[in-house]
Design an enzyme around this catalytic site. Structure first.
Site, PDB file in Angstrom:
ATOM      1  N   ASP A 141       0.947  -1.310   0.092  1.00 43.32           N
ATOM      2  CA  ASP A 141      -0.009   0.051   0.029  1.00 43.32           C
ATOM      3  C   ASP A 141       1.273   1.126  -0.095  1.00 43.32           C
ATOM      4  O   ASP A 141       0.659   2.512   1.173  1.00 43.32           O
ATOM      5  CB  ASP A 141      -0.603   0.221   1.539  1.00 43.32           C
ATOM      6  N   ASP A 180       3.450   2.135   7.833  1.00 38.93           N
ATOM      7  CA  ASP A 180       1.996   1.198   7.679  1.00 38.93           C
ATOM      8  C   ASP A 180       2.558  -0.220   7.219  1.00 38.93           C
ATOM      9  O   ASP A 180       2.336  -0.419   6.328  1.00 38.93           O
ATOM     10  CB  ASP A 180       0.832   2.301   7.517  1.00 38.93           C
TER      11      ASP A 180
END
Length: 103
Positions: A35, A51
């Site tokens: 991502d 993340d």
């Protein structure tokens, strides 16, 4: 700040650094972020990937799809800021050692 909000003096250098980070993540840690975008990179003097919880291992069935998406996202961001970017297929092939041709 997130990369999308950061003031970057030398975008080409930051772009190259992120490409090295993608390669290192794939070839040394055997991970794909999954991502990666200007929202999941912090910037202060140099980029920091964040993340990482959704990262997948290289043997994940969709790892190569995620890798290509990560490369496309970073290319899109830097291209919009006037930075010369490499072909996503060239980067993908360099990172993976594969020989995938552009359609």
């Amino acid at each position: 700040p997130q990369l999308k909000n950061a003031e970057i003096d030398h975008p080409a250098k930051v772009y190259e650094r992120i490409m090295v980070m993608i390669d290192t993540l794939y070839n040394k840690a055997e991970l794909v972020h999954g991502d990666l975008s200007e929202f999941n990179i912090l910037y202060h003097d140099h980029p920091y990937l964040i993340d990482m919880g959704q990262s997948v291992t290289r043997d994940h069935p969709r790892a190569l799809q995620f890798l290509m998406r990560d490369i496309r996202n970073i290319n899109r961001f830097f291209k919009k800021r006037g930075c010369a970017v490499k072909s996503e297929y060239e980067i993908f092939n360099t990172v993976t050692g594969l020989n995938v041709a552009a359609p």
